[in-house]
Design a protein around this motif. Sequence first.
Motif, PDB file in Angstrom:
ATOM      1  N   ASP A 122      19.680  38.323  27.926  1.00 41.94           N
ATOM      2  CA  ASP A 122      20.002  39.670  27.413  1.00 41.94           C
ATOM      3  C   ASP A 122      21.712  40.153  26.958  1.00 41.94           C
ATOM      4  O   ASP A 122      22.021  39.748  27.662  1.00 41.94           O
ATOM      5  CB  ASP A 122      19.597  41.277  28.628  1.00 41.94           C
ATOM      6  CG  ASP A 122      18.298  41.130  29.357  1.00 41.94           C
ATOM      7  OD1 ASP A 122      17.063  40.712  28.177  1.00 41.94           O
ATOM      8  OD2 ASP A 122      18.287  41.371  30.309  1.00 41.94           O
ATOM      9  N   GLY A 123      21.350  40.688  26.387  1.00 41.01           N
ATOM     10  CA  GLY A 123      22.783  40.870  25.343  1.00 41.01           C
ATOM     11  C   GLY A 123      23.180  39.596  24.148  1.00 41.01           C
ATOM     12  O   GLY A 123      24.121  39.879  23.414  1.00 41.01           O
ATOM     13  N   VAL A 167      26.817  44.023  23.700  1.00 39.09           N
ATOM     14  CA  VAL A 167      26.581  45.106  25.051  1.00 39.09           C
ATOM     15  C   VAL A 167      27.099  45.973  25.253  1.00 39.09           C
ATOM     16  O   VAL A 167      28.424  46.365  24.405  1.00 39.09           O
ATOM     17  CB  VAL A 167      27.215  43.397  26.566  1.00 39.09           C
ATOM     18  CG1 VAL A 167      26.071  42.448  26.438  1.00 39.09           C
ATOM     19  CG2 VAL A 167      28.732  43.413  26.338  1.00 39.09           C
ATOM     20  N   ASP A 215      30.313  42.948  30.720  1.00 42.20           N
ATOM     21  CA  ASP A 215      28.918  43.346  30.481  1.00 42.20           C
ATOM     22  C   ASP A 215      29.022  41.389  29.626  1.00 42.20           C
ATOM     23  O   ASP A 215      28.288  40.800  29.737  1.00 42.20           O
ATOM     24  CB  ASP A 215      27.610  43.758  29.950  1.00 42.20           C
ATOM     25  CG  ASP A 215      27.796  44.997  30.915  1.00 42.20           C
ATOM     26  OD1 ASP A 215      27.479  45.340  32.170  1.00 42.20           O
ATOM     27  OD2 ASP A 215      27.478  45.695  29.980  1.00 42.20           O
ATOM     28  N   VAL A 266      27.265  37.861  30.571  1.00 35.60           N
ATOM     29  CA  VAL A 266      26.209  36.543  29.933  1.00 35.60           C
ATOM     30  C   VAL A 266      27.298  36.004  29.834  1.00 35.60           C
ATOM     31  O   VAL A 266      26.492  34.626  29.561  1.00 35.60           O
ATOM     32  CB  VAL A 266      26.356  37.452  28.418  1.00 35.60           C
ATOM     33  CG1 VAL A 266      25.800  36.939  27.383  1.00 35.60           C
ATOM     34  CG2 VAL A 266      25.639  39.329  28.352  1.00 35.60           C
TER      35      VAL A 266
END
Length: 76
Positions: A26-27, A46, A51, A55
Amino acid sequence: MVVAYVMVKAASGDADRIRDAILDLDGVAEAHIVAGDKDFVVKVDVADPTDVKLVAADGIQGISGVEDTQTYISMG
């Protein structure tokens, strides 16, 4: 939105598997196999600067075969 670029050095010759694992995070917006000192350039997109760590440090560095990462947050 925060955009960052992660340069990835990998020990394994299994570039396609590593790229696919990176893309599954994700991201991650893009992941490219490149020639040179690094093996991949990864674009992270992101919501928050914290965040990016999730990642890069927790996600990408946790993939088998990844040796090192360098992260650059885009300023504009």
